[in-house]
Design a protein around this motif. Structure first.
Motif, PDB file in Angstrom:
ATOM      1  N   SER A   1     -15.392  33.520 -14.492  1.00 33.37           N
ATOM      2  CA  SER A   1     -16.256  32.629 -15.262  1.00 33.37           C
ATOM      3  C   SER A   1     -15.858  31.184 -14.947  1.00 33.37           C
ATOM      4  O   SER A   1     -14.662  30.892 -14.841  1.00 33.37           O
ATOM      5  N   PRO A   2     -16.810  30.262 -14.800  1.00 34.68           N
ATOM      6  CA  PRO A   2     -18.262  30.377 -14.970  1.00 34.68           C
ATOM      7  C   PRO A   2     -19.030  30.703 -13.695  1.00 34.68           C
ATOM      8  O   PRO A   2     -20.259  30.641 -13.689  1.00 34.68           O
ATOM      9  N   PHE A   3     -18.328  31.046 -12.605  1.00 37.69           N
ATOM     10  CA  PHE A   3     -19.030  31.370 -11.357  1.00 37.69           C
ATOM     11  C   PHE A   3     -20.010  32.513 -11.580  1.00 37.69           C
ATOM     12  O   PHE A   3     -21.116  32.511 -11.038  1.00 37.69           O
ATOM     13  N   LEU A   4     -19.592  33.511 -12.369  1.00 42.07           N
ATOM     14  CA  LEU A   4     -20.475  34.591 -12.786  1.00 42.07           C
ATOM     15  C   LEU A   4     -20.558  34.596 -14.309  1.00 42.07           C
ATOM     16  O   LEU A   4     -19.532  34.448 -14.981  1.00 42.07           O
ATOM     17  N   ASN A   5     -21.766  34.785 -14.853  1.00 46.90           N
ATOM     18  CA  ASN A   5     -21.887  34.850 -16.309  1.00 46.90           C
ATOM     19  C   ASN A   5     -21.468  36.229 -16.812  1.00 46.90           C
ATOM     20  O   ASN A   5     -21.135  37.132 -16.024  1.00 46.90           O
ATOM     21  N   GLU A   6     -21.484  36.414 -18.115  1.00 43.19           N
ATOM     22  CA  GLU A   6     -20.967  37.657 -18.704  1.00 43.19           C
ATOM     23  C   GLU A   6     -21.720  38.884 -18.206  1.00 43.19           C
ATOM     24  O   GLU A   6     -21.110  39.898 -17.847  1.00 43.19           O
ATOM     25  N   GLU A   7     -23.032  38.802 -18.167  1.00 44.64           N
ATOM     26  CA  GLU A   7     -23.824  39.948 -17.703  1.00 44.64           C
ATOM     27  C   GLU A   7     -23.536  40.251 -16.235  1.00 44.64           C
ATOM     28  O   GLU A   7     -23.411  41.424 -15.846  1.00 44.64           O
ATOM     29  N   GLU A   8     -23.394  39.216 -15.422  1.00 45.03           N
ATOM     30  CA  GLU A   8     -23.103  39.421 -13.999  1.00 45.03           C
ATOM     31  C   GLU A   8     -21.718  40.034 -13.801  1.00 45.03           C
ATOM     32  O   GLU A   8     -21.532  40.896 -12.939  1.00 45.03           O
ATOM     33  N   ARG A   9     -20.756  39.607 -14.614  1.00 37.19           N
ATOM     34  CA  ARG A   9     -19.410  40.180 -14.502  1.00 37.19           C
ATOM     35  C   ARG A   9     -19.410  41.645 -14.913  1.00 37.19           C
ATOM     36  O   ARG A   9     -18.738  42.485 -14.303  1.00 37.19           O
ATOM     37  N   GLU A  10     -20.171  41.968 -15.965  1.00 39.23           N
ATOM     38  CA  GLU A  10     -20.268  43.373 -16.395  1.00 39.23           C
ATOM     39  C   GLU A  10     -20.906  44.225 -15.295  1.00 39.23           C
ATOM     40  O   GLU A  10     -20.423  45.313 -14.975  1.00 39.23           O
ATOM     41  N   ASN A  11     -21.972  43.721 -14.701  1.00 40.09           N
ATOM     42  CA  ASN A  11     -22.633  44.462 -13.630  1.00 40.09           C
ATOM     43  C   ASN A  11     -21.729  44.592 -12.412  1.00 40.09           C
ATOM     44  O   ASN A  11     -21.751  45.619 -11.718  1.00 40.09           O
ATOM     45  N   LEU A  12     -20.923  43.559 -12.167  1.00 43.27           N
ATOM     46  CA  LEU A  12     -19.965  43.630 -11.061  1.00 43.27           C
ATOM     47  C   LEU A  12     -18.975  44.764 -11.285  1.00 43.27           C
ATOM     48  O   LEU A  12     -18.689  45.545 -10.358  1.00 43.27           O
ATOM     49  N   LEU A  13     -18.445  44.873 -12.499  1.00 38.95           N
ATOM     50  CA  LEU A  13     -17.495  45.955 -12.775  1.00 38.95           C
ATOM     51  C   LEU A  13     -18.164  47.312 -12.611  1.00 38.95           C
ATOM     52  O   LEU A  13     -17.550  48.265 -12.102  1.00 38.95           O
ATOM     53  N   LYS A  14     -19.423  47.414 -12.995  1.00 44.79           N
ATOM     54  CA  LYS A  14     -20.138  48.691 -12.859  1.00 44.79           C
ATOM     55  C   LYS A  14     -20.277  49.092 -11.396  1.00 44.79           C
ATOM     56  O   LYS A  14     -20.017  50.255 -11.042  1.00 44.79           O
TER      57      LYS A  14
END
Length: 223
Positions: free
Chosen positions: A21-34
Protein backbone atom coordinates in the motif's frame (compact mmCIF):
# COMPACT_ATOMS: atom_id res chain seq x y z
CA UNK A 1 -1.38 -43.53 5.54
CA UNK A 2 -0.66 -41.00 2.79
CA UNK A 3 2.91 -39.96 1.96
CA UNK A 4 2.74 -36.16 2.22
CA UNK A 5 0.29 -33.34 2.92
CA UNK A 6 0.79 -29.68 2.09
CA UNK A 7 0.07 -27.12 4.82
CA UNK A 8 -0.45 -23.49 3.82
CA UNK A 9 -1.24 -20.92 6.53
CA UNK A 10 -3.02 -17.84 5.19
CA UNK A 11 -3.48 -14.52 6.98
CA UNK A 12 -6.69 -12.50 6.83
CA UNK A 13 -7.38 -11.13 3.36
CA UNK A 14 -8.17 -7.67 4.74
CA UNK A 15 -4.81 -7.46 6.51
CA UNK A 16 -2.61 -8.85 3.75
CA UNK A 17 0.39 -7.27 2.06
CA UNK A 18 0.11 -3.84 3.66
CA UNK A 19 3.67 -3.05 2.53
CA UNK A 20 2.29 -2.88 -1.01
CA UNK A 21 0.00 0.00 0.00
CA UNK A 22 -0.64 2.51 -1.57
CA UNK A 23 0.78 1.00 -4.79
CA UNK A 24 -2.08 -1.51 -4.60
CA UNK A 25 -5.38 -0.77 -2.86
CA UNK A 26 -7.01 -3.17 -0.41
CA UNK A 27 -9.11 -4.98 -3.00
CA UNK A 28 -6.12 -5.36 -5.33
CA UNK A 29 -3.97 -6.74 -2.52
CA UNK A 30 -6.68 -9.25 -1.60
CA UNK A 31 -6.98 -10.36 -5.22
CA UNK A 32 -3.20 -10.62 -5.42
CA UNK A 33 -3.14 -13.01 -2.47
CA UNK A 34 -5.89 -15.08 -4.09
CA UNK A 35 -4.03 -15.52 -7.38
CA UNK A 36 -0.77 -16.26 -5.56
CA UNK A 37 -2.48 -18.90 -3.44
CA UNK A 38 -3.96 -20.38 -6.60
CA UNK A 39 -0.49 -20.56 -8.19
CA UNK A 40 0.98 -22.23 -5.10
CA UNK A 41 -1.77 -24.82 -4.73
CA UNK A 42 -1.97 -25.63 -8.44
CA UNK A 43 1.81 -26.13 -8.57
CA UNK A 44 1.94 -28.37 -5.50
CA UNK A 45 -1.33 -30.33 -5.82
CA UNK A 46 -0.02 -32.84 -8.35
CA UNK A 47 2.79 -33.92 -5.99
CA UNK A 48 1.01 -34.18 -2.63
CA UNK A 49 -1.89 -36.27 -1.35
CA UNK A 50 -3.82 -33.36 0.15
CA UNK A 51 -3.47 -29.63 0.79
CA UNK A 52 -4.60 -28.05 4.05
CA UNK A 53 -5.39 -24.35 4.21
CA UNK A 54 -5.44 -23.06 7.78
CA UNK A 55 -6.68 -19.56 8.58
CA UNK A 56 -8.67 -17.55 11.09
CA UNK A 57 -10.44 -15.77 8.21
CA UNK A 58 -13.72 -17.22 6.96
CA UNK A 59 -13.21 -15.45 3.61
CA UNK A 60 -9.89 -17.28 3.19
CA UNK A 61 -11.45 -20.61 4.15
CA UNK A 62 -14.34 -20.13 1.73
CA UNK A 63 -11.88 -19.27 -1.03
CA UNK A 64 -9.89 -22.40 -0.18
CA UNK A 65 -13.06 -24.48 -0.47
CA UNK A 66 -13.75 -22.92 -3.89
CA UNK A 67 -10.35 -24.33 -4.95
CA UNK A 68 -11.43 -27.77 -3.65
CA UNK A 69 -8.91 -27.68 -0.80
CA UNK A 70 -9.24 -29.02 2.74
CA UNK A 71 -9.64 -26.14 5.20
CA UNK A 72 -9.04 -25.80 8.94
CA UNK A 73 -10.34 -22.94 11.05
CA UNK A 74 -7.51 -21.60 13.18
CA UNK A 75 -8.09 -21.80 16.93
CA UNK A 76 -8.92 -18.61 18.81
CA UNK A 77 -6.04 -16.57 20.30
CA UNK A 78 -3.64 -18.29 17.94
CA UNK A 79 -0.65 -17.14 15.90
CA UNK A 80 1.27 -18.52 12.93
CA UNK A 81 3.33 -21.08 14.83
CA UNK A 82 0.38 -22.25 16.92
CA UNK A 83 -1.70 -22.58 13.75
CA UNK A 84 0.99 -24.71 12.16
CA UNK A 85 1.09 -26.97 15.22
CA UNK A 86 -2.69 -27.31 14.98
CA UNK A 87 -2.43 -28.25 11.30
CA UNK A 88 0.41 -30.72 11.94
CA UNK A 89 -1.54 -32.34 14.77
CA UNK A 90 -4.37 -32.84 12.27
CA UNK A 91 -1.96 -34.44 9.79
CA UNK A 92 -0.14 -36.78 12.22
CA UNK A 93 -2.48 -39.72 11.74
CA UNK A 94 -2.97 -39.07 8.03
CA UNK A 95 0.43 -38.42 6.42
CA UNK A 96 4.04 -39.47 6.91
CA UNK A 97 5.41 -36.03 6.00
CA UNK A 98 4.18 -32.48 5.58
CA UNK A 99 5.43 -29.68 3.40
CA UNK A 100 4.79 -26.28 4.98
CA UNK A 101 4.56 -23.45 2.47
CA UNK A 102 3.58 -19.78 2.49
CA UNK A 103 0.76 -18.59 0.25
CA UNK A 104 2.83 -15.88 -1.45
CA UNK A 105 5.47 -17.77 -3.47
CA UNK A 106 3.81 -17.74 -6.91
CA UNK A 107 6.98 -18.82 -8.77
CA UNK A 108 7.12 -22.13 -6.91
CA UNK A 109 6.02 -23.93 -10.08
CA UNK A 110 9.29 -22.87 -11.75
CA UNK A 111 11.30 -25.07 -9.41
CA UNK A 112 11.50 -28.86 -9.34
CA UNK A 113 8.89 -29.61 -6.68
CA UNK A 114 8.75 -33.31 -7.61
CA UNK A 115 12.47 -33.70 -6.94
CA UNK A 116 12.13 -31.90 -3.62
CA UNK A 117 9.26 -34.09 -2.45
CA UNK A 118 10.82 -37.29 -3.77
CA UNK A 119 13.98 -36.42 -1.81
CA UNK A 120 11.94 -36.09 1.37
CA UNK A 121 11.20 -39.83 1.31
CA UNK A 122 14.80 -40.53 2.31
CA UNK A 123 15.62 -37.30 4.19
CA UNK A 124 14.33 -36.30 7.61
CA UNK A 125 14.27 -32.55 7.17
CA UNK A 126 14.42 -30.29 4.09
CA UNK A 127 14.32 -26.51 4.35
CA UNK A 128 14.12 -23.78 1.70
CA UNK A 129 15.35 -20.34 2.81
CA UNK A 130 13.65 -17.12 1.77
CA UNK A 131 15.20 -13.76 1.08
CA UNK A 132 16.23 -11.95 4.25
CA UNK A 133 16.80 -14.99 6.45
CA UNK A 134 13.29 -16.40 6.56
CA UNK A 135 11.89 -19.82 5.67
CA UNK A 136 9.75 -20.57 2.61
CA UNK A 137 9.37 -24.34 2.92
CA UNK A 138 9.94 -27.12 5.40
CA UNK A 139 9.42 -30.83 4.70
CA UNK A 140 9.42 -33.08 7.78
CA UNK A 141 7.35 -35.48 9.81
CA UNK A 142 4.36 -33.67 11.34
CA UNK A 143 5.56 -32.06 14.57
CA UNK A 144 9.22 -33.10 14.13
CA UNK A 145 10.14 -29.63 15.38
CA UNK A 146 8.15 -26.72 16.73
CA UNK A 147 8.16 -24.09 14.01
CA UNK A 148 9.65 -20.70 14.81
CA UNK A 149 8.43 -18.49 11.99
CA UNK A 150 9.36 -14.87 12.58
CA UNK A 151 12.53 -12.84 12.17
CA UNK A 152 15.45 -14.92 10.80
CA UNK A 153 13.48 -18.15 11.12
CA UNK A 154 15.78 -20.05 8.74
CA UNK A 155 18.59 -20.33 11.31
CA UNK A 156 16.08 -21.04 14.08
CA UNK A 157 14.63 -23.95 12.11
CA UNK A 158 18.02 -25.38 11.12
CA UNK A 159 19.20 -25.21 14.75
CA UNK A 160 15.99 -26.86 15.98
CA UNK A 161 16.43 -29.67 13.44
CA UNK A 162 20.07 -30.10 14.45
CA UNK A 163 19.07 -30.46 18.09
CA UNK A 164 16.73 -33.28 17.08
CA UNK A 165 19.49 -34.93 14.99
CA UNK A 166 17.39 -34.57 11.85
CA UNK A 167 20.36 -33.71 9.60
CA UNK A 168 18.69 -30.69 7.92
CA UNK A 169 19.20 -30.43 4.18
CA UNK A 170 19.05 -27.01 2.53
CA UNK A 171 17.44 -26.55 -0.89
CA UNK A 172 18.38 -23.12 -2.24
CA UNK A 173 15.91 -21.93 -4.89
CA UNK A 174 15.57 -18.43 -6.31
CA UNK A 175 11.98 -19.10 -7.32
CA UNK A 176 10.89 -20.45 -3.93
CA UNK A 177 12.87 -17.79 -2.06
CA UNK A 178 10.78 -15.04 -3.68
CA UNK A 179 7.86 -14.27 -1.39
CA UNK A 180 5.99 -11.16 -2.49
CA UNK A 181 6.09 -8.21 -0.10
CA UNK A 182 7.42 -5.20 -2.04
CA UNK A 183 6.88 -3.52 -5.39
CA UNK A 184 10.27 -4.83 -6.52
CA UNK A 185 9.00 -8.35 -5.81
CA UNK A 186 6.10 -7.61 -8.16
CA UNK A 187 8.69 -6.68 -10.78
CA UNK A 188 10.38 -10.06 -10.31
CA UNK A 189 7.03 -11.74 -10.97
CA UNK A 190 6.64 -9.72 -14.16
CA UNK A 191 10.14 -10.77 -15.29
CA UNK A 192 10.07 -14.46 -14.28
CA UNK A 193 6.40 -15.39 -13.85
CA UNK A 194 5.37 -16.37 -17.35
CA UNK A 195 2.23 -18.57 -17.38
CA UNK A 196 1.38 -17.84 -13.73
CA UNK A 197 -1.99 -16.53 -12.55
CA UNK A 198 -0.14 -13.86 -10.61
CA UNK A 199 1.66 -12.37 -13.60
CA UNK A 200 -1.58 -12.41 -15.58
CA UNK A 201 -3.30 -10.46 -12.80
CA UNK A 202 -0.44 -7.94 -12.53
CA UNK A 203 -0.67 -7.36 -16.27
CA UNK A 204 -4.39 -6.65 -15.86
CA UNK A 205 -3.39 -3.99 -13.33
CA UNK A 206 -1.03 -2.53 -15.95
CA UNK A 207 2.08 -3.15 -13.87
CA UNK A 208 5.25 -2.30 -15.79
CA UNK A 209 8.86 -3.11 -14.95
CA UNK A 210 12.19 -1.66 -16.12
CA UNK A 211 15.74 -2.72 -15.35
CA UNK A 212 17.71 -0.04 -13.48
CA UNK A 213 21.17 0.22 -11.97
CA UNK A 214 20.45 2.09 -8.76
CA UNK A 215 19.80 0.98 -5.20
CA UNK A 216 17.01 -1.22 -6.56
CA UNK A 217 17.42 -3.47 -9.59
CA UNK A 218 13.90 -2.99 -10.91
CA UNK A 219 11.68 0.04 -11.39
CA UNK A 220 8.04 -0.94 -11.06
CA UNK A 221 5.26 1.41 -12.19
CA UNK A 222 1.60 1.33 -13.20
CA UNK A 223 0.50 2.35 -16.67
Amino acid sequence: MDEIYGIIPVSRFKECKTRLSPFLNEEERENLLKVMLKDVTESVAKYVDNIIIISADDDVLNYGKSLNLKTLKENENSNLNKALKQAMDYCKSKAKKVIILPSDVPLIGKTNIKMLIDSSKSLDFIIVPSKGGGTNAIIMKPGAIRTKFGDFSYKEHVNAADRKNLNPQVHDSFFMALDVNTTEDLGEIMVHGENTNTRKYLKELKINVESVHGSERLKVTRG
